[in-house]
Design a protein around this motif. Sequence first.
Motif: not given
Length: 232
Positions: A46-49, A75-85
Amino acid sequence: MSTHRTDPRDPRRRRNTLLGGLRASFLTGIVVIAPIALTVWLLWTLVGWIDSWVMPFVPLRFRPEQYIGINLRGVGVIFGLLFTVIVGWLAKGLIGRSLLRWGESVVDSVPVVRSIYNALKQLAETVFAQTETSFDRACLIEYPRRGIWSIGFISTAAKGEIDATIPVGDRKLTVFLPTTPNPTSGFLLFLPESEVIELDMTIEDAAKLVISAGLVYPPTKAPAPDLPRAAE
C-alpha cells in the motif's frame, strides 16, 4: 488371543513422536507468522502504491533521494498526508469554500463526470464524516428466510417517503446486510424494529466475523459474579 503392544523404547515410535511434534510446531509457527507477514506485506504494498502516485508530483528538490542517494519508501505517504491536511485547512476558509463551490459548479456542467463525482463525494462523506449516518450497532436479522440468521449493521431509522410507504405500524430501521468475505458490498434492507435483534458486539468484531466467514468470533463476555447477600 494375544495383543501386540508397542515397546516405548522402539526407535520407530520415538521417530513418529518426534515428527509429530515437529509438524505441530511447524503449523503453530505458520499460524503465528502468517498474519504478521500478510499485514507487513499489505502495508508495504500500500505504501509503495501511494508513493508511485504521489512522488511524480513532488519537485525533485524536495525528494530525499537527491541528497542521501536512497529511495525511501513512505515519503510519498508523508507528502500525501501533508497535502490532504493543507487542502482540508484551505477548504474551511472563505476563499477555499468559494473555490470549492466554483469547482463543483464546473463539474456539474459535465453530465457523466457530475454523476461520478457526486457518487464518490457522497460515499466519502458517509465513510469519513463523523455523522449520525455511520454504523454504530450490529444486529441479527432473519434473512434470506425464516430460521436463517444473518449479521447486519444498523445505520439509522427509516425516514421520509420510505417510512411513510412501508405498511408497517412498527418503527422501521435501515439495515445494511454485508456479504462474505467482502463486507463493502451487500444489501440495503428496511425492517421493522421488532424483527431486528441488536448485538452487544462492536462493529469491528461483527465485521471480523463476516470477513472471516465465521472463523473469528469475538471473545465471550464473562457473566458478572454474584454479589454476596447481606446477612439478614
